[in-house]
Write an enzyme that holds these catalytic residues in place. Structure first.
Site, PDB file in Angstrom:
ATOM      1  CE  LYS A  41      29.435  31.824  47.582  1.00 40.44           C
ATOM      2  NZ  LYS A  41      29.508  30.609  48.326  1.00 40.44           N
ATOM      3  CE  LYS A  52      29.717  31.448  51.586  1.00 37.35           C
ATOM      4  NZ  LYS A  52      29.822  29.986  51.661  1.00 37.35           N
TER       5      LYS A  52
HETATM    6  C1  PBG Z   1      29.004  26.832  51.392  1.00 36.19           C
HETATM    7  C2  PBG Z   1      28.785  27.463  50.062  1.00 36.19           C
HETATM    8  C3  PBG Z   1      27.669  28.207  49.653  1.00 36.19           C
HETATM    9  C4  PBG Z   1      27.902  28.596  48.329  1.00 36.19           C
HETATM   10  C5  PBG Z   1      29.142  28.092  47.968  1.00 36.19           C
HETATM   11  N1  PBG Z   1      29.684  27.419  49.068  1.00 36.19           N
HETATM   12  C6  PBG Z   1      26.389  28.455  50.349  1.00 36.19           C
HETATM   13  C7  PBG Z   1      26.269  29.242  51.559  1.00 36.19           C
HETATM   14  O1  PBG Z   1      27.195  29.819  52.112  1.00 36.19           O
HETATM   15  O2  PBG Z   1      25.135  29.283  52.031  1.00 36.19           O
HETATM   16  C8  PBG Z   1      26.961  29.408  47.488  1.00 36.19           C
HETATM   17  C9  PBG Z   1      27.180  29.356  46.016  1.00 36.19           C
HETATM   18  C10 PBG Z   1      26.058  29.909  45.205  1.00 36.19           C
HETATM   19  O3  PBG Z   1      25.101  30.515  45.721  1.00 36.19           O
HETATM   20  O4  PBG Z   1      26.119  29.735  43.991  1.00 36.19           O
HETATM   21  N2  PBG Z   1      29.515  25.522  51.261  1.00 36.19           N
END
Ligand code: PBG
Length: 322
Positions: free
Chosen positions: A244, A191
């Site tokens: 991601k 991520k």
């Molecule tokens: C954290 C989380 C995020 C997203 C999914 N889980 C946000 C982040 O890391 O700031 C982002 C998903 C998206 O942008 O659609 N719980």
């Protein structure tokens, strides 16, 4: 071999199927009407009732799974709402277990940022000099407890998204000790610290109050590191791994796909959604074509599963093509 649609269909290497798509859903505690999210047109923060309805429709449309995000009415430093048995995600999971149960895969995003008043994914410590850092290991204890709360409420899969070191091992041990050895882990393994999460932070009301997430999320510049993160998560017990965002990281999806033999997921995030919706609203892009092209490309790069806010719509489109 491109001469007719039938010939192109026959030789197509990548197929899009509704059962590969997972729909993210937001549920907010204490609201009586669904609340639109300005930066994500067409997506709402659900009430418990509207969530039930949206979930049942998406499952009837054929999506492969649902992933839940909760927005609590009250936030605090340790994110107490995240593992409270009467917290919003646990309540909503129980609602959905009753509504759609084993007809779909119920997933829960496992993190603290939606629940903490500072908006970070972990426990924050402040030094005497006023510097903030994340306490990785104190956060792991919280994650294990959240996993057990979500599993008790009916989650089939928990999806840790906080990028703490050792989170998969801590969650696996917590689940097994509590008797939930059959609950699977979808690890947000690679991520990245992406600006494409902007609209999500409106949706989940979780923009960090100070600092950013670059001390725990991955540097956009690195892909070898993504492979290391993925390998560690699998060694710790991840059943599936995720990359991601998706579209700007297809090189990472492809490298991960070649390296592992577990299912690979990719998350087409809020910013990817918002960009297409905004351009389409101006008439600058053919909305449906771009949606289908983007999802086909994510699958072509090697993702088995795609998390997308368009999951239900695309499931309908694949069933009844225009
Ligand atoms: C954290 C989380 C995020 C997203 C999914 N889980 C946000 C982040 O890391 O700031 C982002 C998903 C998206 O942008 O659609 N719980």
């Amino acid at each position: 071999m491109r001469r007719t649609p039938a010939l192109r269909r026959l030789v197509a290497q990548t197929r899009l199927s509704s059962s590969d798509l997972v729909l993210p859903l937001f549920v907010k505690e204490g609201i009586s009407e669904p609340a639109p999210i300005a930066s994500m047109p067409g997506v709402v923060q659900h009430t418990r009732d509207s969530l039930r309805k949206a979930a049942a429709e998406a499952v009837a449309d054929g999506v492969g799974g649902l992933i839940l995000f909760g927005i609590p009415a009250h936030k605090d430093a340790r994110g107490s709402g995240a593992d409270d048995p009467s917290g919003i995600v646990q309540v909503a999971l129980r609602d959905l277990a009753g509504e759609v149960g084993d007809a779909t895969v119920l997933m829960a995003d496992l993190c603290l940022d939606e629940y903490t008043d500072h908006g970070h994914c972990g426990i924050v410590v402040e030094s005497a000099a006023g510097e903030h850092t994340i306490d990785n290991d104190a956060t792991l204890v919280r994650y294990a407890s959240i996993a057990v709360a979500q599993a008790s409420a009916g989650a089939h899969v928990v999806a840790p998204s906080g990028m703490m070191d050792g989170q998969v091992a801590a969650i696996r041990a917590g689940l097994d000790t509590a008797g939930f050895s059959e609950v699977a882990i979808l690890a947000y393994a690679a991520k990245f610290a992406s600006a494409l999460y902007g609209p999500f932070r409106d949706a989940a009301e979780c923009a960090p109050r100070f600092g950013d997430r670059r001390t725990y999320q991955q540097d956009v510049a690195n892909s070898d590191e993504a492979l290391r993160e993925v390998a560690l998560d699998i060694a710790e017990g991840a059943d599936m791994v995720m990359v991601k965002p998706a579209m700007a990281y297809l090189d990472v999806v492809a490298r991960v796909r070649r390296m592992v033999d577990v299912p690979v997921a990719a998350y087409q995030v809020s910013g990817e959604y918002a960009m297409v919706e905004a351009a389409a609203a101006h008439g600058w892009l053919d909305r449906e074509s771009v949606i289908l092209e983007s999802l086909t490309s994510i699958r072509r790069a090697g993702a088995d599963i795609v998390l997308t806010y368009w999951a239900a719509e695309v499931a309908r489109l694949l069933r009844d093509p225009r």
